[in-house]
Scaffold this motif. Structure first.
Motif, PDB file in Angstrom:
ATOM      1  N   PRO A 133      -3.549   4.674 -10.800  1.00  0.00           N
ATOM      2  CA  PRO A 133      -5.018   5.211 -10.738  1.00  0.00           C
ATOM      3  C   PRO A 133      -6.003   4.604  -9.776  1.00  0.00           C
ATOM      4  CG  PRO A 133      -4.671   3.595 -12.562  1.00  0.00           C
ATOM      5  CD  PRO A 133      -3.295   3.744 -11.941  1.00  0.00           C
ATOM      6  N   ASP A 134      -5.679   3.576  -8.940  1.00  0.00           N
ATOM      7  CA  ASP A 134      -6.348   2.898  -7.911  1.00  0.00           C
ATOM      8  C   ASP A 134      -6.169   3.631  -6.682  1.00  0.00           C
ATOM      9  OD1 ASP A 134      -7.777   1.398  -9.734  1.00  0.00           O
ATOM     10  OD2 ASP A 134      -6.115  -0.416  -9.486  1.00  0.00           O
ATOM     11  N   VAL A 135      -5.000   4.402  -6.733  1.00  0.00           N
ATOM     12  CA  VAL A 135      -4.672   4.910  -5.294  1.00  0.00           C
ATOM     13  C   VAL A 135      -5.501   6.462  -5.152  1.00  0.00           C
ATOM     14  CG1 VAL A 135      -2.832   5.626  -3.698  1.00  0.00           C
ATOM     15  CG2 VAL A 135      -2.490   3.958  -5.309  1.00  0.00           C
ATOM     16  N   PRO A 136      -6.180   6.415  -3.990  1.00  0.00           N
ATOM     17  CA  PRO A 136      -6.660   7.931  -3.939  1.00  0.00           C
ATOM     18  C   PRO A 136      -5.809   9.001  -3.609  1.00  0.00           C
ATOM     19  CG  PRO A 136      -7.001   6.697  -1.780  1.00  0.00           C
ATOM     20  CD  PRO A 136      -6.360   5.600  -2.955  1.00  0.00           C
ATOM     21  N   PRO A 137      -6.002  10.435  -4.033  1.00  0.00           N
ATOM     22  CA  PRO A 137      -5.071  11.127  -3.880  1.00  0.00           C
ATOM     23  C   PRO A 137      -4.482  11.491  -2.649  1.00  0.00           C
ATOM     24  CG  PRO A 137      -6.898  12.055  -5.342  1.00  0.00           C
ATOM     25  CD  PRO A 137      -7.240  10.595  -4.802  1.00  0.00           C
ATOM     26  N   PRO A 138      -5.207  11.147  -1.501  1.00  0.00           N
ATOM     27  CA  PRO A 138      -4.584  11.269  -0.051  1.00  0.00           C
ATOM     28  C   PRO A 138      -3.433  10.304   0.025  1.00  0.00           C
ATOM     29  CG  PRO A 138      -7.017  11.506   0.284  1.00  0.00           C
ATOM     30  CD  PRO A 138      -6.742  11.217  -1.211  1.00  0.00           C
ATOM     31  N   GLY A 139      -3.512   9.072  -0.574  1.00  0.00           N
ATOM     32  CA  GLY A 139      -2.548   8.229  -0.479  1.00  0.00           C
ATOM     33  C   GLY A 139      -1.287   8.591  -1.528  1.00  0.00           C
ATOM     34  N   LEU A 140      -1.484   9.344  -2.311  1.00  0.00           N
ATOM     35  CA  LEU A 140      -0.633   9.700  -3.298  1.00  0.00           C
ATOM     36  C   LEU A 140       0.263  11.008  -2.504  1.00  0.00           C
ATOM     37  CD1 LEU A 140      -2.353   9.434  -6.611  1.00  0.00           C
ATOM     38  CD2 LEU A 140      -0.836   7.827  -5.650  1.00  0.00           C
ATOM     39  N   ARG A 141      -0.491  11.616  -1.950  1.00  0.00           N
ATOM     40  CA  ARG A 141       0.245  12.758  -1.516  1.00  0.00           C
ATOM     41  C   ARG A 141       1.001  12.341  -0.272  1.00  0.00           C
ATOM     42  NH1 ARG A 141      -4.819  15.080  -1.921  1.00  0.00           N
ATOM     43  NH2 ARG A 141      -5.091  16.431  -3.664  1.00  0.00           N
ATOM     44  N   ALA A 142       0.448  11.297   0.786  1.00  0.00           N
ATOM     45  CA  ALA A 142       1.358  10.866   1.695  1.00  0.00           C
ATOM     46  C   ALA A 142       2.685   9.936   1.185  1.00  0.00           C
ATOM     47  CB  ALA A 142       0.495   9.840   2.408  1.00  0.00           C
ATOM     48  N   ALA A 143       2.428   9.521   0.306  1.00  0.00           N
ATOM     49  CA  ALA A 143       3.452   8.762  -0.615  1.00  0.00           C
ATOM     50  C   ALA A 143       4.691   9.750  -0.913  1.00  0.00           C
ATOM     51  CB  ALA A 143       3.012   7.897  -1.496  1.00  0.00           C
ATOM     52  N   THR A 144       4.109  11.008  -1.617  1.00  0.00           N
ATOM     53  CA  THR A 144       5.078  12.151  -2.142  1.00  0.00           C
ATOM     54  C   THR A 144       5.715  12.524  -0.986  1.00  0.00           C
ATOM     55  OG1 THR A 144       3.688  12.361  -3.871  1.00  0.00           O
ATOM     56  CG2 THR A 144       5.311  14.262  -3.129  1.00  0.00           C
ATOM     57  N   HIS A 145       5.236  12.759   0.275  1.00  0.00           N
ATOM     58  CA  HIS A 145       5.919  13.284   1.363  1.00  0.00           C
ATOM     59  C   HIS A 145       6.850  12.257   2.124  1.00  0.00           C
ATOM     60  CE1 HIS A 145       3.959  17.305   1.613  1.00  0.00           C
ATOM     61  NE2 HIS A 145       2.831  16.785   1.313  1.00  0.00           N
ATOM     62  N   ALA A 146       6.595  11.110   2.183  1.00  0.00           N
ATOM     63  CA  ALA A 146       7.239  10.105   2.612  1.00  0.00           C
ATOM     64  C   ALA A 146       8.612  10.257   1.535  1.00  0.00           C
ATOM     65  CB  ALA A 146       6.679   8.984   2.411  1.00  0.00           C
ATOM     66  N   VAL A 147       8.497  10.291   0.220  1.00  0.00           N
ATOM     67  CA  VAL A 147       9.457  10.032  -0.634  1.00  0.00           C
ATOM     68  C   VAL A 147      10.534  11.427  -0.172  1.00  0.00           C
ATOM     69  CG1 VAL A 147      10.496  10.236  -2.776  1.00  0.00           C
ATOM     70  CG2 VAL A 147       8.588   8.702  -2.224  1.00  0.00           C
ATOM     71  N   PHE A 148       9.993  12.522  -0.330  1.00  0.00           N
ATOM     72  CA  PHE A 148      10.532  13.901  -0.054  1.00  0.00           C
ATOM     73  C   PHE A 148      11.569  13.602   1.391  1.00  0.00           C
ATOM     74  CE2 PHE A 148       7.240  16.745  -1.874  1.00  0.00           C
ATOM     75  CZ  PHE A 148       7.743  16.393  -3.111  1.00  0.00           C
ATOM     76  N   GLY A 149      10.605  12.905   2.411  1.00  0.00           N
ATOM     77  CA  GLY A 149      11.501  12.686   3.826  1.00  0.00           C
ATOM     78  C   GLY A 149      12.911  11.840   3.452  1.00  0.00           C
ATOM     79  N   LEU A 150      12.831  10.799   2.544  1.00  0.00           N
ATOM     80  CA  LEU A 150      13.642   9.796   2.366  1.00  0.00           C
ATOM     81  C   LEU A 150      14.848  10.728   1.623  1.00  0.00           C
ATOM     82  CD1 LEU A 150      15.108   7.212   1.590  1.00  0.00           C
ATOM     83  CD2 LEU A 150      13.595   7.137  -0.431  1.00  0.00           C
ATOM     84  N   LEU A 151      14.420  11.382   0.593  1.00  0.00           N
ATOM     85  CA  LEU A 151      15.538  12.138  -0.549  1.00  0.00           C
ATOM     86  C   LEU A 151      16.135  13.281   0.237  1.00  0.00           C
ATOM     87  CD1 LEU A 151      13.574  12.126  -3.966  1.00  0.00           C
ATOM     88  CD2 LEU A 151      15.335  10.370  -2.867  1.00  0.00           C
ATOM     89  N   ASN A 152      15.314  13.950   1.318  1.00  0.00           N
ATOM     90  CA  ASN A 152      15.770  15.046   1.830  1.00  0.00           C
ATOM     91  C   ASN A 152      16.615  14.707   3.118  1.00  0.00           C
ATOM     92  OD1 ASN A 152      14.522  16.736   0.009  1.00  0.00           O
ATOM     93  ND2 ASN A 152      12.865  17.390   1.438  1.00  0.00           N
ATOM     94  N   SER A 153      17.041  13.605   3.149  1.00  0.00           N
ATOM     95  CA  SER A 153      17.887  13.052   4.336  1.00  0.00           C
ATOM     96  C   SER A 153      19.214  13.601   4.109  1.00  0.00           C
ATOM     97  CB  SER A 153      17.733  11.626   4.415  1.00  0.00           C
ATOM     98  OG  SER A 153      18.232  11.060   3.462  1.00  0.00           O
TER      99      SER A 153
END
Length: 198
Positions: free
Chosen positions: A146-166
């Motif tokens: 809850p302390d992480v602002p939405p832009p940080g959560l979106r950036a993290a989500t896209h980073a995880v997609f990059g990892l999984l979509n390798s």
């Protein structure tokens, strides 16, 4: 967060077979390097007969990317709805993305390389579905962090997609079950890093 779903197209088994064959060919040879005749040949029909199912390569590519975008978003909604906790929902989302990445590496390649060949109206639909998919992740992550602002959560989500979509580069290195478990652990570890960022 409640989001309205767009109607989901359900291709017939024959259309699905054609879409799958085209994805494999587009990933291997590129959209412009693949002919209608080659796609037809991959499913045992003539090139002209393919036009009974699709008006051409562009419509085939558009449906291919719309279909997977709808399926990913729809699966995410169902997984989150079934989960009893945010942690369970996150594990379900990660599992769903891993299933996609391991089962459809050709679609990852096609999306990355060929989205620009989709006409603008369909491309807008695809992008909208993808944003809604990301927001499913962001909503779950916001409960866990809850302390992480939405832009940080979106950036993290896209980073995880990059990892999984390798998987177009890594699929086949390990048995599927072992690869899925490895990807799941890595995704969780990457997202756990959010704790120390804010």
């Amino acid at each position: 967060m409640t989001v309205m779903r767009s109607p989901t197209r359900v291709p017939s088994p024959r259309r699905r077979e054609i879409l799958d064959a085209a994805a494999t060919l587009f990933a291997a040879r590129g959209f412009h390097g693949t002919s209608i005749e080659e796609i037809g040949g991959a499913v045992g029909i003539s090139g002209p007969a393919l036009y009974r199912h699709f008006s051409g390569k562009v419509s085939l590519l558009s449906e291919m990317l719309l279909d997977i975008s709808e399926r990913l978003r729809g699966s995410a909604v169902e997984r989150v709805t079934r989960a009893e906790t945010a942690a369970e929902a996150l594990d379900a989302l990660i599992g769903g993305q891993i299933d996609f990445a391991l089962d459809h590496p050709a679609l990852i390649t096609v999306h990355d390389r060929e989205l620009g060949n989709v006409p603008e109206p369909a491309r807008r639909q695809i992008r909208r579905l993808q944003r809604l998919y990301v927001e499913e992740w962001v909503t779950v992550l916001s409960e866990l962090y809850p302390d992480v602002p939405p832009p940080g959560l979106r950036a993290a989500t896209h980073a995880v997609f990059g990892l999984l979509n390798s998987t177009p580069h890594s699929a086949g290195e390990l048995p599927r079950e072992a690869m899925a478990a490895l990807l799941h652990r890595m995704a969780r570890a990457a997202l756990f890093g959010l704790v120390n960022q804010y």
